[in-house]
Design an enzyme around this catalytic site. Structure first.
Site, PDB file in Angstrom:
ATOM      1  N   LYS A 136     -17.480  -0.172   6.411  1.00 55.38           N
ATOM      2  CA  LYS A 136     -18.062  -1.167   5.511  1.00 55.38           C
ATOM      3  C   LYS A 136     -19.579  -1.008   5.353  1.00 55.38           C
ATOM      4  O   LYS A 136     -20.111  -1.160   4.253  1.00 55.38           O
ATOM      5  CB  LYS A 136     -17.734  -2.574   6.032  1.00 55.38           C
ATOM      6  CG  LYS A 136     -17.944  -3.663   4.998  1.00 55.38           C
ATOM      7  CD  LYS A 136     -17.401  -4.994   5.513  1.00 55.38           C
ATOM      8  CE  LYS A 136     -17.499  -6.075   4.442  1.00 55.38           C
ATOM      9  NZ  LYS A 136     -16.899  -7.343   4.919  1.00 55.38           N
TER      10      LYS A 136
ATOM     11  N   PHE B 211     -11.063  -6.808  14.243  1.00 55.99           N
ATOM     12  CA  PHE B 211     -10.034  -7.293  13.321  1.00 55.99           C
ATOM     13  C   PHE B 211      -9.784  -6.250  12.225  1.00 55.99           C
ATOM     14  O   PHE B 211     -10.712  -5.733  11.630  1.00 55.99           O
ATOM     15  CB  PHE B 211     -10.475  -8.619  12.685  1.00 55.99           C
ATOM     16  CG  PHE B 211      -9.488  -9.138  11.684  1.00 55.99           C
ATOM     17  CD1 PHE B 211      -8.214  -9.529  12.086  1.00 55.99           C
ATOM     18  CD2 PHE B 211      -9.814  -9.229  10.340  1.00 55.99           C
ATOM     19  CE1 PHE B 211      -7.290  -9.996  11.158  1.00 55.99           C
ATOM     20  CE2 PHE B 211      -8.890  -9.694   9.409  1.00 55.99           C
ATOM     21  CZ  PHE B 211      -7.622 -10.079   9.821  1.00 55.99           C
ATOM     22  N   GLN B 212      -8.508  -5.961  11.997  1.00 57.04           N
ATOM     23  CA  GLN B 212      -8.077  -4.964  11.009  1.00 57.04           C
ATOM     24  C   GLN B 212      -8.695  -3.596  11.258  1.00 57.04           C
ATOM     25  O   GLN B 212      -9.061  -2.887  10.326  1.00 57.04           O
ATOM     26  CB  GLN B 212      -8.330  -5.455   9.574  1.00 57.04           C
ATOM     27  CG  GLN B 212      -7.477  -6.690   9.253  1.00 57.04           C
ATOM     28  CD  GLN B 212      -7.314  -6.961   7.773  1.00 57.04           C
ATOM     29  OE1 GLN B 212      -8.226  -6.745   6.982  1.00 57.04           O
ATOM     30  NE2 GLN B 212      -6.138  -7.440   7.391  1.00 57.04           N
TER      31      GLN B 212
ATOM     32  N   GLU C 242       0.805  -1.221   0.000  1.00 58.79           N
ATOM     33  CA  GLU C 242       0.000   0.000   0.000  1.00 58.79           C
ATOM     34  C   GLU C 242       0.837   1.271   0.000  1.00 58.79           C
ATOM     35  O   GLU C 242       0.406   2.313  -0.503  1.00 58.79           O
ATOM     36  CB  GLU C 242      -0.956   0.004   1.198  1.00 58.79           C
ATOM     37  CG  GLU C 242      -2.076  -1.023   1.099  1.00 58.79           C
ATOM     38  CD  GLU C 242      -1.720  -2.356   1.711  1.00 58.79           C
ATOM     39  OE1 GLU C 242      -0.524  -2.594   1.997  1.00 58.79           O
ATOM     40  OE2 GLU C 242      -2.639  -3.176   1.908  1.00 58.79           O
TER      41      GLU C 242
ATOM     42  N   MET D 115      24.653   8.319   1.076  1.00 60.92           N
ATOM     43  CA  MET D 115      24.643   9.623   1.741  1.00 60.92           C
ATOM     44  C   MET D 115      24.938   9.459   3.227  1.00 60.92           C
ATOM     45  O   MET D 115      25.603  10.309   3.829  1.00 60.92           O
ATOM     46  CB  MET D 115      23.288  10.323   1.538  1.00 60.92           C
ATOM     47  CG  MET D 115      23.270  11.765   1.993  1.00 60.92           C
ATOM     48  SD  MET D 115      24.517  12.777   1.162  1.00 60.92           S
ATOM     49  CE  MET D 115      23.554  13.421  -0.223  1.00 60.92           C
TER      50      MET D 115
END
Lengths: 562, 181
Positions: free
Chosen positions: A161, A111-112, A49, A475
């Site tokens: 949802k 959940f999630q 993502e 760097m």
């Protein structure tokens, strides 16, 4: 007509003119994906993502349109945070649609579940949790408006949802009205008049321009202003491409790794005209000795940028493009010929600085990274779109490629996000399938999002990834060499990186390698001729440094040149 | 003189000027978090903050007391204005204004001190709103100076508990906040 939340979202995206989504599905957001399956958008399934947001960011920077991301709740949402923070720091318009668990479960550690609105509050321009379906179309309309207007930025919309599944009457709001958000676009006429007065009185003026020139599409106006009055232009990292890098009035980039003449010009200037720039510490060095002789005019759409770091003598809040064109039209009435003549001495001084020190390196038996970028510039005539990772590769790409047009140099300037370049190249290539897109990378940065090679291969995006492979986090190593007694703690990758050619091949991309200077041009030519994703492993001098360098916190004229 | 009620972010610098900022904000969830997050994220300090609905239930008013030099306060005001649900921001320090705070204070009341406490409360036009076996609970309203003065008198007698509402403020004269520039 009644529609489900998911259908309303699809309709709203269509109305906003969205043509591309960067996405990654998951449980909470499946009702929306079910609808997206038959929606008329080009959809790019990324492999992480974070990369979805970087790709949307690259798409937005290259095209000027709002990039759109769709991901799921919990980890899907939290993975976007680095991408969002990157876009926020660089003022890039993105809409991030995140799935969320049903409203009835919010707060129950379901959940999630993640409080993504809470998490992203400080790194979005604004964000929303849609709690009632009746607000959905208004929120989407507002989100796109906020993302692209004023000082652009990322806007996140969290979509529980049940909202995606519920039905409501769909009526698209034609207008947006947010009483707390009314960006100032037109500059104050009196301030503009005073600015013209200051400019025409100055003897050593300097235009210092940043990303605002690019986001407000003001390059043309900047070009005319600079040419009409003969005022030299220096660009920030974010401003590169805003003014042609091969123009005689271009001083290149300023700041920590800026050109000698740009930094000296800042120190000697008597009038600094800052346009769409924000006086970042990487630009100013030690604040107290930044532009010590100069009066400062600051043109910026964001009032908070003005007098944040450097005291400004004349602020003008508004859209850069509108203000510059207003200045240009008012200058029609002024006699500017003698002013231009008067800058002769200033131009000669700048020429002298250029003669004292210009960007240079010694090409030896081993490939120098600067040589690779320089040859790219020659072979592409400055016409390619370059993306970069962060670190040495980014600075060499900024210093040795002459960007001629805006939106051709895509880099994480503010946040400095390693792992940005490859997904951003994917986004740029999606926006412009027929242009040459090159991702400049380091062996360290490349590995932060190398899984996206799979995305490039899946969608046959012919990006060219050029890894400047020095076996170090370059760097970091350079700072350790200069400031930490050459103690290279945790910065060596020598012998522990994968074989990048084989890795490319494993993904189904083409892998090429160059180990000698004479191989650089043939390998580049070959890569540019292959209409597929190509990874080029340039084995470069492991200890090459980026010069000039102003150590952090020092005045701009304290440059290390070798 | 510092009290537990003060929410501090960053260093307390007495050299810095005290500013009373009043805001009109959309009355929607998350607004307080946005404003508190802005102060903590940018290292501004909040001395006290109060918030409640206005006559229009869609709008809330907030009073924030903060400290900072001119450059910091300029940033505070600009950053507040930049938040999308913030409708209006006014720094009252440039105006003629009134401010009030209410406190509830539970003071130890013994045979010896009861009379004195009542006298003090009377002088300050406060009210005893609850009487316990060994305590008085006092309500008093006033500006910062008045409240500080009262507390300095009650302190030696023994303060068991103190609750403050934080300041609310309003400009003097007939103009409403929406009409101020």
């Amino acid at each position: 007509m009644k529609k489900t939340g998911s259908q309303i979202i699809v309709e709203c995206l269509k109305k906003e003119g969205v043509d591309t989504l960067f996405n990654y599905p998951g449980g909470a957001v499946l009702p929306l994906f079910d609808e997206l399956g038959s929606a008329p958008f080009r959809q790019v399934l990324v492999r992480h993502e974070q990369a979805a947001v970087h790709a949307a960011d690259g798409y937005a920077r290259a095209s000027g349109k709002v990039g759109v991301v769709v991901v799921t709740s919990g980890p899907g949402a939290t993975n976007t945070v680095t991408g969002i923070a990157t876009a926020y720091m660089d003022s890039i318009p993105i809409a991030i649609l995140t799935g969320q668990i049903p409203t009835s479960l919010i707060g129950n550690d379901a959940f999630q579940e993640a409080d993504i609105v809470g998490i992203t509050r400080p790194c979005t321009k604004h964000n929303y949790l849609v709690k009632e379906i009746k607000d959905l179309s208004r929120i989407l309309k507002e989100a796109f408006y906020i993302a692209r207007s004023g000082r652009p930025g990322p806007v996140l919309i969290d979509l529980p949802k049940d909202i995606l599944v519920d039905s409501a009457e769909f009526k698209y709001p034609e207008k947006v009205s947010i009483r707390g958000y009314r960006p100032t676009l037109e500059g104050h006429p009196g301030q503009i008049q005073r600015a013209i007065h200051l400019i025409l009185k100055s003897k050593r003026p300097l235009l210092y321009v940043g990303g605002g020139i690019i986001s407000s599409n003001a390059s043309k106006e900047l070009f005319h202003l600079s040419e009409k009055l003969g005022i030299p232009v220096t660009m920030t990292l974010m401003g590169l491409g805003g003014f042609p890098g091969n123009h005689s009035l271009s001083l290149g980039m300023l700041g920590m790794h800026g050109t000698y003449r740009a930094n000296m010009a800042v120190m000697e200037s008597d009038l600094l005209i800052a346009v769409g720039a924000r006086f970042d510490d990487r630009v100013t060095g030690k604040l107290e000795s930044f532009a010590p002789q100069a009066k400062v005019i600051h043109i910026d759409i964001d009032p908070t940028s003005i007098s944040k770091n450097v005291r400004v003598d004349l602020p003008i809040v508004g859209d850069c493009k509108r203000i510059l064109s207003k200045i240009l039209s008012l200058l029609e009435k002024e006699e500017t010929h003698s002013f231009r003549e008067g800058l002769h001495k200033w131009h000669r001084q700048i020429e002298n600085w250029k003669a004292i020190y210009d960007m240079n390196y010694q090409q030896e038996q081993i490939i120098k990274p600067q040589y690779v970028i320089e040859k790219m510039d020659e072979l592409t005539g400055g016409e390619a779109i370059l993306t970069t990772e962060v670190g040495q590769n980014q600075m060499w790409a900024a210093q040795y490629y002459k960007y001629l047009k805006p939106r051709t140099f895509l880099t994480s300037g503010g946040l400095g996000t390693m792992g940005y370049g490859l997904p951003a190249a994917i986004g740029a290539q999606v926006a412009f399938p027929n242009r040459l897109v090159i991702g400049i990378s380091g062996d360290g940065s490349f590995q932060m999002n190398s899984q996206e090679l799979a995305t490039a291969v899946q969608y046959r995006l012919p990006i060219k990834v050029a890894i400047l492979n020095n076996g170090y986090l370059g760097m970091v190593r350079q700072w350790q060499e200069f400031f930490y007694g050459k103690r290279y703690a945790s910065s060596s990758l020598e012998g522990v990186s994968p074989d990048f050619v084989k890795l490319a091949e494993a993904y189904g991309a083409v892998g090429l390698r160059a180990t000698k200077p004479e191989e650089v041009v043939p390998v580049l030519k070959k890569a540019f001729s292959i209409p597929e994703p190509v990874v080029i492993d340039f084995v470069i001098d492991p200890e090459e440094n980026v010069y000039p360098m102003v150590p952090a916190g020092e005045p701009l004229n304290q440059m290390r040149l070798v | 003189m510092e009290f537990i009620w003060s929410l501090e972010f960053g260093d307390w610098n007495l050299i810095n000027m005290r500013h009373v900022i009043t805001l009109l904000v959309e009355n929607e969830f998350g607004v307080l978090a946005r404003i508190a997050g802005l102060f903590s994220g940018r290292g501004f300090n909040i001395e006290c903050l109060s918030v409640a609905e206005t006559l229009d239930p869609a709008v809330s008013t907030m009073t924030i007391v903060t400290r900072g030099d001119d450059q910091i306060i300029e940033q505070v005001l600009k950053q507040l204005n930049k938040l999308i649900p913030v409708i209006k921001v006014v720094d009252l320090i440039d105006k003629d204004f009134v401010e009030r705070e209410m406190i509830l204070v539970k003071v130890l009341a013994t045979e010896k001190t009861r009379e004195e406490i009542l006298r003090i409360v009377d002088i300050f036009r406060g009210k005893v709103i609850d009487v316990g076996a060994k305590t008085y609970t006092i309500e008093i309203t006033g500006d910062e100076k008045k409240i500080d003065a009262l507390l300095s008198l009650l302190k030696p007698l023994g303060i068991k508990e103190l609750v403050r509402t934080g300041r609310v403020a309003m400009s003097r004269g007939s103009k409403a906040m929406t009409e101020l520039t």
